[in-house]
Scaffold this active site. Structure first.
Site, PDB file in Angstrom:
ATOM      1  N   SER A 129       0.833  -1.205   0.000  1.00  0.00           N
ATOM      2  CA  SER A 129       0.000   0.000   0.000  1.00  0.00           C
ATOM      3  C   SER A 129       0.864   1.250   0.000  1.00  0.00           C
ATOM      4  O   SER A 129       1.946   1.284   0.607  1.00  0.00           O
ATOM      5  CB  SER A 129      -0.892   0.008   1.249  1.00  0.00           C
ATOM      6  OG  SER A 129      -1.518   1.260   1.433  1.00  0.00           O
ATOM      7  N   GLU A 131       0.207   3.681   1.679  1.00  0.00           N
ATOM      8  CA  GLU A 131       0.234   4.147   3.072  1.00  0.00           C
ATOM      9  C   GLU A 131       1.548   3.814   3.748  1.00  0.00           C
ATOM     10  O   GLU A 131       1.902   4.419   4.759  1.00  0.00           O
ATOM     11  CB  GLU A 131      -0.932   3.534   3.846  1.00  0.00           C
ATOM     12  CG  GLU A 131      -2.300   4.067   3.470  1.00  0.00           C
ATOM     13  CD  GLU A 131      -2.555   5.481   3.981  1.00  0.00           C
ATOM     14  OE1 GLU A 131      -1.929   5.868   4.994  1.00  0.00           O
ATOM     15  OE2 GLU A 131      -3.372   6.195   3.376  1.00  0.00           O
ATOM     16  N   TYR A 152      -2.292   0.054  10.306  1.00  0.00           N
ATOM     17  CA  TYR A 152      -2.442  -0.590   8.998  1.00  0.00           C
ATOM     18  C   TYR A 152      -1.156  -0.472   8.184  1.00  0.00           C
ATOM     19  O   TYR A 152      -0.652  -1.451   7.634  1.00  0.00           O
ATOM     20  CB  TYR A 152      -3.604   0.054   8.238  1.00  0.00           C
ATOM     21  CG  TYR A 152      -3.664  -0.322   6.772  1.00  0.00           C
ATOM     22  CD1 TYR A 152      -4.200  -1.538   6.364  1.00  0.00           C
ATOM     23  CD2 TYR A 152      -3.179   0.549   5.795  1.00  0.00           C
ATOM     24  CE1 TYR A 152      -4.254  -1.890   5.019  1.00  0.00           C
ATOM     25  CE2 TYR A 152      -3.222   0.209   4.454  1.00  0.00           C
ATOM     26  CZ  TYR A 152      -3.767  -1.008   4.073  1.00  0.00           C
ATOM     27  OH  TYR A 152      -3.803  -1.343   2.744  1.00  0.00           O
TER      28      TYR A 152
END
Length: 340
Positions: A129, A131, A152
């Protein structure tokens, strides 16, 4: 002879599009479906109806349960594995960090250990990801350092590094895809893009009055999910495993997404949107912008659907869906194929 692909997280946005893509390529596709109190196969019900079990089927299992995962690996012996399953909502990961890390980190290690111990040799795709970059200055590419800003994101960094380690230590063929935000009409309703387009449809139809959002200045690199699942497949068609950033190379704020979405109906979003402090993350990620040069050069992949077109696709699909539901058509008759 056709290949067999195992997809974890097949009931999600990416899993359903990937299943369609692989079936169209002639694959036999097998999904791993987590047990839930409600039927959670809505995104793949049309595939269950359209294909017999010799081409498409699914099994109950969970990345938090190593025994079910090992059983399925032994039974299926897939040529390719696409590990898409996760607790994938960033804000939710602050609320349930332990479960988020269990599905992402321990789920990945269970998969890798299952492959190693059973002695099979599939090509594996691991879903990373954007992120993971978090606070790293944009633009971000494969050499950019990770600076995760949520449980996460921390979990995804760990899973990414585990895959690199198992690739080097045990020669497991695994590619990490670092995908930047990718959206579609199948995006979960709690993600900001779908939250906006669904609320807009309901406001337009007189069902909803207000939309509550958090940080409007967050900038994201938004692409179209069906194009991104093709990039996943392309990674596994390479001779050697590697890691790739998949992105559009441009980013936009949540405010810009609101502007574009509400302009589809000639509406002013400022009349309907209110800021909710509870929707701000404890640690914000201000700007994500991917550099997909490596994917373009090696995979010959590049995005076609641009920002404005993506927003319109989602607005049109949500308006159509909400209008059908308002008019009384049963939700189960609204096939996913009708929403792009």
């Amino acid at each position: 002879m056709s290949k067999t692909a195992l997809i974890t997280g097949i009931t999600g946005q990416d899993g359903s599009y990937l299943a369609e893509f692989l079936l169209n390529k002639g694959y036999k596709v097998i999904g791993l479906v987590r047990r839930a109190s409600d039927f959670n196969t809505g995104r793949i019900d049309h595939l269950i109806e359209d294909y017999d079990t010799s081409r498409f089927t699914w099994h109950r299992g969970d990345l938090t349960d190593g025994s079910s995962l090992a059983r399925i690996l032994r039974m299926v012996k897939p040529d390719e594995i696409y590990n898409l399953a996760a607790q994938s909502h960033v804000m939710v990961s602050f609320e349930i960090p332990e479960y988020s890390l269990d599905t992402i980190v321990m789920g990945t290690i269970r998969l890798l250990e299952g492959i190693r111990e059973i002695g099979i040799a599939p090509k594996v795709y691991q879903a990373g990801s954007s992120e993971m970059f978090g606070k790293t200055a944009p633009p971000q590419n494969e050499q950019s350092p990770f600076y995760p800003r949520s449980p996460y994101a921390c979990a995804k960094v760990c899973a990414h590094n585990l895959c690199v380690n198992y690739r080097e230590a045990y020669n497991i063929w695994v590619a990490n895809g670092i995908l930047f935000n990718h959206e579609s009409p199948r995006r979960g309703q709690t993600f900001v893009t779908r939250k906006i387009t669904r609320a807009l449809a309901r406001i337009k139809l007189g069902i909803q009055k207000k939309l509550y959002l958090g940080n409007l200045e967050a900038k994201r690199d938004w692409g179209y999910a069906p194009e991104y699942v093709e990039a996943m497949w392309l990674m596994l068609q390479q001779e050697k495993p590697d890691d790739y950033v998949i992105a559009t190379g441009e980013n936009h704020t949540v405010r810009e997404f609101l502007d574009e979405a509400f302009s589809c109906f000639g509406m002013d979003w400022e009349k309907y949107v209110e800021i909710d402090p509870l929707q701000f993350r404890p640690t914000e990620v201000n700007s994500l912008l991917g550099n997909p040069t490596k994917a373009k050069n090696i995979l010959k992949w590049e995005p076609k659907v641009k920002f404005k077109e993506l927003v319109k696709i989602m607005v049109d699909a949500d308006f159509k869906r909400e209008k059908i539901l308002l008019e009384g058509t049963a939700a189960h008759n609204c096939e996913w194929r009708n929403y792009i």
